[in-house]
Enzyme design. Sequence first.
Site, PDB file in Angstrom:
ATOM      1  N   HIS A   1       0.877  -1.306  -0.051  1.00 49.58           N
ATOM      2  CA  HIS A   1       0.133  -0.102   0.151  1.00 49.58           C
ATOM      3  C   HIS A   1       1.015   1.287   0.139  1.00 49.58           C
ATOM      4  CE1 HIS A   1      -3.147  -2.813   2.194  1.00 49.58           C
ATOM      5  NE2 HIS A   1      -3.641  -2.399   0.924  1.00 49.58           N
TER       6      HIS A   1
ATOM      7  N   LYS B   1     -18.523  -5.335   9.513  1.00 47.62           N
ATOM      8  CA  LYS B   1     -17.184  -6.431   9.604  1.00 47.62           C
ATOM      9  C   LYS B   1     -16.434  -5.954  10.804  1.00 47.62           C
ATOM     10  CE  LYS B   1     -16.276  -6.990   4.757  1.00 47.62           C
ATOM     11  NZ  LYS B   1     -15.088  -6.730   3.828  1.00 47.62           N
TER      12      LYS B   1
ATOM     13  N   ARG C   1      -2.394  -6.328  -8.191  1.00 45.07           N
ATOM     14  CA  ARG C   1      -0.962  -7.271  -8.356  1.00 45.07           C
ATOM     15  C   ARG C   1      -0.870  -8.407  -9.280  1.00 45.07           C
ATOM     16  NH1 ARG C   1      -3.131  -7.760  -2.052  1.00 45.07           N
ATOM     17  NH2 ARG C   1      -4.783  -7.365  -3.500  1.00 45.07           N
TER      18      ARG C   1
ATOM     19  N   SER D   1      -2.967  -7.547   2.696  1.00 47.20           N
ATOM     20  CA  SER D   1      -3.381  -7.529   4.260  1.00 47.20           C
ATOM     21  C   SER D   1      -3.607  -8.754   4.873  1.00 47.20           C
ATOM     22  CB  SER D   1      -4.605  -6.476   4.469  1.00 47.20           C
ATOM     23  OG  SER D   1      -4.230  -5.224   4.112  1.00 47.20           O
TER      24      SER D   1
HETATM   25  P1  ADP Z   1      -9.942  -3.658  -0.546  1.00 45.03           P
HETATM   26  O1  ADP Z   1     -10.273  -4.141   0.814  1.00 45.03           O
HETATM   27  O2  ADP Z   1     -10.949  -2.216  -0.602  1.00 45.03           O
HETATM   28  O3  ADP Z   1     -10.109  -4.418  -1.432  1.00 45.03           O
HETATM   29  P2  ADP Z   1      -7.226  -3.265   0.328  1.00 45.03           P
HETATM   30  O4  ADP Z   1      -7.027  -2.655   1.523  1.00 45.03           O
HETATM   31  O5  ADP Z   1      -7.086  -5.013   0.337  1.00 45.03           O
HETATM   32  O6  ADP Z   1      -8.545  -3.018  -0.254  1.00 45.03           O
HETATM   33  O7  ADP Z   1      -6.180  -2.974  -0.935  1.00 45.03           O
HETATM   34  C1  ADP Z   1      -6.484  -1.404  -1.354  1.00 45.03           C
HETATM   35  C2  ADP Z   1      -5.896  -1.489  -2.856  1.00 45.03           C
HETATM   36  O8  ADP Z   1      -4.751  -1.757  -2.515  1.00 45.03           O
HETATM   37  C3  ADP Z   1      -6.487  -2.450  -3.720  1.00 45.03           C
HETATM   38  O9  ADP Z   1      -6.464  -1.866  -5.033  1.00 45.03           O
HETATM   39  C4  ADP Z   1      -5.389  -3.546  -3.754  1.00 45.03           C
HETATM   40  O10 ADP Z   1      -5.384  -4.221  -5.030  1.00 45.03           O
HETATM   41  C5  ADP Z   1      -4.268  -2.621  -3.663  1.00 45.03           C
HETATM   42  N1  ADP Z   1      -3.119  -3.473  -3.138  1.00 45.03           N
HETATM   43  C6  ADP Z   1      -2.989  -4.085  -1.850  1.00 45.03           C
HETATM   44  N2  ADP Z   1      -1.931  -4.672  -1.700  1.00 45.03           N
HETATM   45  C7  ADP Z   1      -1.134  -4.345  -2.740  1.00 45.03           C
HETATM   46  C8  ADP Z   1       0.333  -4.520  -3.115  1.00 45.03           C
HETATM   47  N3  ADP Z   1       1.015  -5.450  -2.405  1.00 45.03           N
HETATM   48  N4  ADP Z   1       0.747  -3.980  -4.414  1.00 45.03           N
HETATM   49  C9  ADP Z   1      -0.332  -3.176  -4.996  1.00 45.03           C
HETATM   50  N5  ADP Z   1      -1.418  -3.088  -4.773  1.00 45.03           N
HETATM   51  C10 ADP Z   1      -1.861  -3.491  -3.696  1.00 45.03           C
END
Ligand code: ADP
Length: 160
Positions: free
Chosen positions: A18, A42, A91, A129
């Site tokens: 992130h 949630k 990703r 995450s």
């Molecule tokens: P959500 O719960 O809304 O899907 P996340 O908090 O998991 O969102 O992630 C937010 C954004 O960051 C998403 O677009 C996700 O694809 C991106 N993201 C998460 N981890 C990575 C990473 N390692 N590299 C690039 N983008 C990432």
Amino acid sequence: MTRLAIYPGSFDPPTLGHIDIIGRAANVFDELIVAVGHNAEKHPFLDPVDRVAALRECIKDIKNVKVEQFTGLLVDFARRHDCRMLVRGMRVVSDFEYEFRVASANRVMAPEIETVFLTTRDEYSFLASSVVREIATLGGDYSPFVPAPVFERIKAKLAK
Ligand code: ADP
């Protein structure tokens, strides 16, 4: 005209993946709002207040980035900020289907808002995450995956 973008997500917890997307988005937009989503139904791993506080520490040296919490529809949040650009990270191929659906639904609700995608850096392509949550909950070393302010908050949470 100022180009404002919103980078939305759960960030539960924020990872180095992130932070990388935030830094790169901040380089190509004039202003960036990191929008930390909170779904009251949630049960989160990290409290949204902690996620916001940790992200603020991480971005304190990047002048054009702000962190805010949001609830409700993302397109409503974007409209309230007069923002027409959403940033998401991509990703692996499996991200594509979900992201495509969300972007398409958002476009139906708010045709003036575009979603743009930044591809992950190779070293973070596996990092999610959920991976951090699992390692942390099982007592593993999650320090290589998260920035220090996030590490401290997870540690405090697990100690409770
Ligand atoms: P959500 O719960 O809304 O899907 P996340 O908090 O998991 O969102 O992630 C937010 C954004 O960051 C998403 O677009 C996700 O694809 C991106 N993201 C998460 N981890 C990575 C990473 N390692 N590299 C690039 N983008 C990432």
